[in-house]
Design an enzyme around this catalytic site. Structure first.
Site, PDB file in Angstrom:
ATOM      1  N   HIS A 148      30.876  33.867  12.621  1.00 40.37           N
ATOM      2  CA  HIS A 148      30.091  32.820  11.967  1.00 40.37           C
ATOM      3  C   HIS A 148      30.323  32.737  10.455  1.00 40.37           C
ATOM      4  CE1 HIS A 148      26.224  30.366  11.940  1.00 40.37           C
ATOM      5  NE2 HIS A 148      26.970  29.852  12.898  1.00 40.37           N
ATOM      6  N   LYS A 150      31.818  31.858   6.771  1.00 38.04           N
ATOM      7  CA  LYS A 150      32.398  30.663   6.146  1.00 38.04           C
ATOM      8  C   LYS A 150      32.836  31.072   4.763  1.00 38.04           C
ATOM      9  CE  LYS A 150      28.789  28.645   8.703  1.00 38.04           C
ATOM     10  NZ  LYS A 150      28.100  29.705   9.421  1.00 38.04           N
ATOM     11  N   ASP A 155      44.250  33.792  -3.731  1.00 34.71           N
ATOM     12  CA  ASP A 155      45.065  34.720  -4.525  1.00 34.71           C
ATOM     13  C   ASP A 155      44.422  36.106  -4.680  1.00 34.71           C
ATOM     14  OD1 ASP A 155      46.923  32.713  -4.854  1.00 34.71           O
ATOM     15  OD2 ASP A 155      46.235  32.135  -6.855  1.00 34.71           O
TER      16      ASP A 155
END
Ligand SMILES: [Zn+2]
Length: 219
Positions: A148, A150, A155
């Site tokens: 779940h 996000k 870099d």
């Protein structure tokens, strides 16, 4: 004796003050260099063509408003700032603009890894198959619970995290938050979490496990 003590005392005070000033100066310098940004969604609906091709907002003739900075254009800019690597760990990824950014970076030679949820990567409109077809390394988390997260790391330096799934609904309709930071104490644990889930879903490793299980069963 008294005078000497006073001089020493004054010296200590001066040293303390200058050390504090130096510390303050250092923290000012650090906070100025460390990028911290908060974005809220839904984003205003506007053309984001200029984030992909700077100087193009004069030539783009779509019907959306132009020369408008939005939460989405800010987010795109941060993602497109990647020069060496982009690690993306998303429950759901169906937004075409964000997918275009990832594909553009891939075409420029930026090393890209994507982790997504196994169930959600197969839904209609998911960009996961398109990214994979373009040659991007994708691993789907196959555990019985939802992957779940996000977040994305640019870099190995810049963390993008929050409630936002990279979907059109989340970007245009939902109330969502995104925190963007270069704070090393925050970036580092996310790099480690990405690496952990990436290795956990290594197909070669899983193949070894399957082979191991079938060998045991055969025996
Ligand atoms: Zn346009």
């Amino acid at each position: 004796m008294m005078v000497t003590m006073k001089v020493v005392g004054l010296g200590i005070v001066a040293l303390t003050v200058s050390l504090e000033l130096f510390g303050w100066f250092l923290s000012r310098l650090r906070s100025r260099r460390t990028l911290n940004e908060v974005l809220f969604f839904p984003s205003k609906v506007a053309c984001v063509e200029h984030t992909f091709t700077p100087n193009s907002h004069h030539s783009c003739c779509c019907s959306l408003p132009h020369s408008v900075e939005t939460s989405l254009s800010h987010l795109l800019r941060r993602i497109l700032s990647a020069s060496t690597s982009l690690d993306v760990c998303l429950f759901s990824f169906s937004n075409m603009d964000l997918s275009r950014a990832v594909l553009l970076l891939h075409s420029k030679g930026v090393s890209i890894r994507v982790i997504s949820d196994k169930d959600y990567s197969a839904i209609t409109g998911s960009q996961i198959g398109i990214l994979r077809k373009a040659g991007i390394s994708v691993r789907c988390d196959g555990s019985s619970v939802h992957m779940h997260h996000k977040f994305a790391v640019v870099d190995s330096r810049l963390l993008i995290t929050g409630s936002l799934n990279w979907t059109l609904t989340a970007v245009q309709n939902n109330k969502e938050n995104v925190l963007i930071t270069e704070e090393p104490d925050l970036v580092k644990p996310f790099i480690q979490e990405f690496q952990r889930i990436w290795l956990l879903n290594d197909p070669a490793q899983n193949y070894q496990n399957i082979k191991l299980i079938s060998t045991v069963q055969e025996a």
